[in-house]
Scaffold this motif. Structure first.
Motif, PDB file in Angstrom:
ATOM      1  N   MET A   1       0.767  -1.076  -0.014  1.00 47.38           N
ATOM      2  CA  MET A   1       0.094   0.172  -0.136  1.00 47.38           C
ATOM      3  C   MET A   1       0.800   1.199   0.096  1.00 47.38           C
ATOM      4  SD  MET A   1      -2.948  -1.146   2.635  1.00 47.38           S
ATOM      5  CE  MET A   1      -1.720  -1.273   3.736  1.00 47.38           C
TER       6      MET A   1
ATOM      7  N   GLU B   1      -3.142   6.425   6.357  1.00 49.97           N
ATOM      8  CA  GLU B   1      -2.456   5.833   7.434  1.00 49.97           C
ATOM      9  C   GLU B   1      -1.991   6.945   8.169  1.00 49.97           C
ATOM     10  OE1 GLU B   1       0.467   2.796   7.267  1.00 49.97           O
ATOM     11  OE2 GLU B   1      -0.797   1.266   6.320  1.00 49.97           O
TER      12      GLU B   1
ATOM     13  N   TYR C   1      -7.006  -4.873   6.050  1.00 51.18           N
ATOM     14  CA  TYR C   1      -6.873  -4.221   4.880  1.00 51.18           C
ATOM     15  C   TYR C   1      -7.051  -5.216   3.698  1.00 51.18           C
ATOM     16  CZ  TYR C   1      -1.604  -4.320   5.583  1.00 51.18           C
ATOM     17  OH  TYR C   1      -0.486  -4.883   5.976  1.00 51.18           O
TER      18      TYR C   1
ATOM     19  N   ALA D   1      -3.167  -6.778   8.259  1.00 51.06           N
ATOM     20  CA  ALA D   1      -2.042  -7.626   8.859  1.00 51.06           C
ATOM     21  C   ALA D   1      -2.094  -7.572  10.337  1.00 51.06           C
ATOM     22  CB  ALA D   1      -0.901  -6.917   8.464  1.00 51.06           C
TER      23      ALA D   1
ATOM     24  N   ARG E   1       8.446  -5.767  10.119  1.00 49.82           N
ATOM     25  CA  ARG E   1       8.644  -4.310   9.630  1.00 49.82           C
ATOM     26  C   ARG E   1       9.617  -3.873  10.657  1.00 49.82           C
ATOM     27  NH1 ARG E   1       3.207  -5.202  11.402  1.00 49.82           N
ATOM     28  NH2 ARG E   1       1.681  -4.887   9.824  1.00 49.82           N
TER      29      ARG E   1
ATOM     30  N   ARG F   1       6.020   0.982   8.575  1.00 51.19           N
ATOM     31  CA  ARG F   1       4.898   0.538   7.755  1.00 51.19           C
ATOM     32  C   ARG F   1       4.998   1.036   6.307  1.00 51.19           C
ATOM     33  NH1 ARG F   1       0.118  -1.198  11.122  1.00 51.19           N
ATOM     34  NH2 ARG F   1      -1.087  -0.561   9.152  1.00 51.19           N
TER      35      ARG F   1
HETATM   36  N1  GLY Z   1       1.548  -0.517   5.590  1.00 49.41           N
HETATM   37  C1  GLY Z   1       0.971  -1.782   6.268  1.00 49.41           C
HETATM   38  C2  GLY Z   1       1.424  -2.448   7.189  1.00 49.41           C
HETATM   39  O1  GLY Z   1       2.549  -2.231   7.764  1.00 49.41           O
HETATM   40  O2  GLY Z   1       0.753  -3.549   7.794  1.00 49.41           O
END
Ligand code: GLY
Length: 390
Positions: free
Chosen positions: A48, A54, A258, A271, A314, A340
């Motif tokens: 995304m 966000e 999402y 997620a 992440r 993210r």
């Molecule tokens: N940007 C989406 C996530 O980190 O789940």
């Protein structure tokens, strides 16, 4: 065997590979070191490009950087497709945020008011208008907000395109892992396999694992942590047309989910967000919760094929912002902590890194996001060649 280069990049995810490509395109001799273990966060990412949907209260500087990033993305993607010969699946249909129950709706409207006050394009829709855009949504949806400026890209295709472009630009790929930075006159790296690479500059772009590299300023080693995200990849059965035409972000009884459609018939559902250290296991509970929430808003999800479950890490930071810039004397650059937004920020990170590597000023939006905020001593930019490094 000792090798030399102008720049060594530690980490072959989208951040490291984008930097390597652009640095090579700028005329630098680049070595990219990555173990190619197939565990890069970008290979799990939903892809995304979501600066608006966000954006959170209190993160205005990050919002400015993300807006710079999304504005840069289309031209970067077009040049990448040209350079590497791979399509990246950029989709610009916008993102529809929807709310499932009244309190989800109240929360969405509060965030939307904040996003509008920041000048962002956010269009409120009632339930019928949401279903007009996406007919497979449940009639129970309370309402939604369309964010036309939030897009998506196929993260795996994008990563493959970056590698192809980097190779085509002459980047030398070394399958190994950087274990340490050699300080001194010039810099260089030590590899797990025992080799050294001497270079004018070193870019640390190893995501959440960047802190494991020795020789970095000690405060930086603790800055990036792994934040686990579990995702599902679903596929449409043969002959079934796409059930979504744009990304849906839903809040379902307080939980966020999402759903990101791809042109090739894939739909990513994500997620989780978990503080579990470097754990990549996929749990039954996460798969259950993601499917439950996805099916609550898009019941037809139950007809799709569950093709893959996966977990990625992440690179999170204490203030949720990336850490990009000079990190010490002698040409050491840090480029990690994109949390993210790694895919979104990869083009502007590459631009900024090349600016620092070549003695230029990066965009002003980077000022709040340099390593300086975690370091006591000012760091210097690195813009030397391997020849100067000796
Ligand atoms: N940007 C989406 C996530 O980190 O789940």
């Amino acid at each position: 065997m000792a090798a030399t280069a102008d720049v060594v990049v530690a980490g072959g995810g989208v951040i490291g590979t984008a930097i390597a490509w652009r640095a090579a395109a700028a005329g630098l001799d680049v070595v990219l070191v990555d173990p190619e273990a197939g565990d890069a966060a970008s290979l799990v990412a939903a892809g995304m490009l979501a600066p608006v949907s966000e954006a959170l209260f209190g993160e205005q500087a990050l919002l400015r950087l993300n807006l710079l990033a999304v504005g840069r993305f289309p031209a970067f993607a077009a040049e990448l497709e040209q350079a590497g010969g791979h399509q990246v699946g950029l989709r610009r249909e916008g993102t529809l945020a929807i709310a499932y129950d009244p309190s989800d709706h109240a929360a969405l409207l509060r965030l939307t008011a904040f996003r509008r006050s920041a000048g962002l394009d956010a269009r409120e829709l009632d339930s019928g208008q949401c279903r007009g855009l996406e007919p497979f949504l449940t009639p129970d949806v309370r309402g939604g907000v369309l964010f036309p400026g939030d897009w998506s890209v196929d993260s795996r295709r994008y990563a493959a395109a970056l590698r192809a472009a980097a190779r085509a630009a002459g980047v030398r790929m070394v399958r190994d892992r950087v274990t340490g930075v050699r300080p001194g006159h010039g810099v260089g790296v030590r590899l797990a396999g025992g080799d050294d690479v001497g270079s004018g500059s070193v870019v640390i772009a190893a995501g959440w694992a960047s802190g494991a590299i020795t020789g970095l300023p000690e405060p930086l080693r603790a800055v990036v942590r792994p934040v686990k995200g579990q995702l599902l990849r679903l596929r449409h059965p043969d002959g079934i047309p796409p059930v979504l035409s744009r990304t849906i972000r839903a809040t379902v009884r307080g939980a966020d989910v999402y759903l990101v459609p791809r042109a090739d018939g894939e739909m990513v559902v994500g997620a989780t967000q978990e503080e579990r250290g470097p754990d990549r296991t996929v749990t039954a509970g996460a798969v259950h919760d993601l499917l439950r929430d996805a099916m609550s808003v898009l019941p037809v999800t139950s007809e799709l094929i569950l093709a893959e479950t996966c977990a990625g890490l992440r690179p999170g930071t204490p203030d949720n912002g990336p850490v990009v810039g000079p990190a010490g004397p002698g040409g050491l650059l840090f480029a990690a902590g994109h949390y993210r937004n790694g895919i979104l920020m990869s083009p502007v990170t590459a631009d900024a890194a090349v600016a620092w590597l070549t003695g230029q000023r990066p965009a002003a939006e980077w000022e709040p996001f340099t390593p300086q905020r975690f370091l006591a001593e000012p760091a210097t930019a690195g813009a030397r060649t391997s020849k100067e490094a000796g």
